[in-house]
Write a protein that holds these residues in place. Structure first.
Motif, PDB file in Angstrom:
ATOM      1  N   UNK A   6       1.087  -1.312  -0.295  1.00  0.00           N
ATOM      2  CA  UNK A   6       0.238   0.231   0.131  1.00  0.00           C
ATOM      3  C   UNK A   6       0.620   1.362  -0.101  1.00  0.00           C
ATOM      4  N   UNK A   7       0.210   2.370  -0.796  1.00  0.00           N
ATOM      5  CA  UNK A   7       0.995   3.079  -0.718  1.00  0.00           C
ATOM      6  C   UNK A   7       1.366   3.865   0.527  1.00  0.00           C
ATOM      7  N   UNK A   8       2.219   5.201   1.438  1.00  0.00           N
ATOM      8  CA  UNK A   8       2.678   5.275   2.879  1.00  0.00           C
ATOM      9  C   UNK A   8       2.079   6.504   3.116  1.00  0.00           C
ATOM     10  N   UNK A   9       1.301   7.120   1.884  1.00  0.00           N
ATOM     11  CA  UNK A   9       0.530   8.314   1.955  1.00  0.00           C
ATOM     12  C   UNK A   9       0.827   9.746   1.849  1.00  0.00           C
ATOM     13  N   UNK A  10       2.848   9.396   2.268  1.00  0.00           N
ATOM     14  CA  UNK A  10       3.730  10.959   2.003  1.00  0.00           C
ATOM     15  C   UNK A  10       3.916  11.251   1.001  1.00  0.00           C
ATOM     16  N   UNK A  11       4.787  12.877   0.651  1.00  0.00           N
ATOM     17  CA  UNK A  11       4.376  13.269  -0.144  1.00  0.00           C
ATOM     18  C   UNK A  11       6.112  12.313  -0.798  1.00  0.00           C
ATOM     19  N   UNK A  12       5.955  12.174  -2.247  1.00  0.00           N
ATOM     20  CA  UNK A  12       7.812  12.331  -2.497  1.00  0.00           C
ATOM     21  C   UNK A  12       8.818  12.569  -2.975  1.00  0.00           C
ATOM     22  N   UNK A  16      12.267   4.458  -1.600  1.00  0.00           N
ATOM     23  CA  UNK A  16      11.247   4.947  -0.865  1.00  0.00           C
ATOM     24  C   UNK A  16       9.890   5.850  -1.500  1.00  0.00           C
ATOM     25  N   UNK A  17      10.557   5.719  -2.674  1.00  0.00           N
ATOM     26  CA  UNK A  17       9.376   6.376  -3.915  1.00  0.00           C
ATOM     27  C   UNK A  17       8.407   4.902  -4.733  1.00  0.00           C
ATOM     28  N   UNK A  18       8.913   4.504  -4.467  1.00  0.00           N
ATOM     29  CA  UNK A  18       8.092   2.972  -4.913  1.00  0.00           C
ATOM     30  C   UNK A  18       7.704   1.716  -4.254  1.00  0.00           C
ATOM     31  N   UNK A  19       8.854   1.955  -2.454  1.00  0.00           N
ATOM     32  CA  UNK A  19       8.085   1.134  -1.784  1.00  0.00           C
ATOM     33  C   UNK A  19       7.174   1.678  -0.377  1.00  0.00           C
ATOM     34  N   UNK A  20       6.098   1.020   0.425  1.00  0.00           N
ATOM     35  CA  UNK A  20       5.798   1.725   1.474  1.00  0.00           C
ATOM     36  C   UNK A  20       6.902   2.296   2.670  1.00  0.00           C
ATOM     37  N   UNK A  21       7.369   2.829   2.886  1.00  0.00           N
ATOM     38  CA  UNK A  21       8.352   3.093   4.188  1.00  0.00           C
ATOM     39  C   UNK A  21       8.422   2.282   5.345  1.00  0.00           C
ATOM     40  N   UNK A  22       6.788   1.982   5.172  1.00  0.00           N
ATOM     41  CA  UNK A  22       6.930   1.231   6.999  1.00  0.00           C
ATOM     42  C   UNK A  22       7.538   0.046   6.861  1.00  0.00           C
ATOM     43  N   UNK A  23       6.997  -0.493   5.678  1.00  0.00           N
ATOM     44  CA  UNK A  23       7.779  -1.574   5.378  1.00  0.00           C
ATOM     45  C   UNK A  23       8.705  -1.450   5.012  1.00  0.00           C
TER      46      UNK A  23
END
Length: 202
Positions: A20-26, A60-67
């Motif tokens: 899922x997208x992490x909802x933050x900016x790129x 981090x632009x392609x994968x959720x940062x939490x992941x």
């Protein structure tokens, strides 16, 4: 028509497993990274302890940062244990008597005898079990459960009664040790194979 229906079903099922997208900016083009000043700041990392804007490949632009943080912590924790285990074996530490086929092996030479004895197959089963159990927490985190990356409920008593600054300091210590352990384990394996000597491998 049937082929289109099958393709649509496959695409839908595949998207269910996509991160899922992490909802933050790129990546922010105006602000520069602290770690790599000639590159834009990867704003997806903002707010994460120990990030310092280091993402030269833009992962981090392609994968959720939490992941990504979960992955870094997991591999770092494993490498801390792996370094200790690798060195302990070469120093002669044994938990139980070894079978005859495993006598005299070092950490660098243990693979083939362990496969022949069957212990690596056993290890694979346990690792698969832990990975499946761990994915439940990761999946819930990616769906917005609020779970922090790497939080499996262990060791949280050390954070009780501490301020947010103190908690962030502990998190920074952990991620720093994780990064050092990943480099250390790669180094100890490489050096032990290259020099073919016991600890300290030179």
């Amino acid at each position: 028509m049937m082929k289109l229906a099958v393709l649509a079903a496959l695409a839908g099922s595949a998207s269910a497993f996509a991160p899922a997208a992490n909802g933050r900016g790129s990546t922010s083009l105006a602000e520069k990274s602290k770690a790599v000043p000639f590159l834009p700041n990867p704003s997806n990392l903002d707010g994460y302890v120990g990030a310092n804007g280091f993402d030269p490949l833009g992962i981090s632009n392609y994968f959720p940062t939490d992941y990504l943080v979960e992955s870094e912590l997991k591999h770092g924790r494993i490498c801390q244990l792996a370094w200790l285990g690798y060195v302990a074996v070469d120093l002669g530490a044994r938990i139980y008597p070894l079978p005859e086929s495993m006598q005299g092996v070092t950490s660098a030479t243990a693979h083939d005898p362990a496969v022949a004895f069957g212990s690596l197959g056993n290890m694979f089963v346990w690792m698969a079990f832990f990975e499946m159990a761990g994915w439940i927490g990761i999946s819930q985190m990616l769906q917005g459960s609020g779970r922090a990356p790497g939080d499996f409920g262990f060791g949280k008593q050390f954070l009780e009664g501490k301020s947010e600054a103190q908690i962030n300091e502990m998190k920074l210590k952990e991620v720093t040790h994780c990064r050092a352990a990943m480099l250390a384990f790669a180094g100890v394996v490489t050096q032990s194979v290259l020099y073919d000597k016991g600890f300290p491998y030179f």
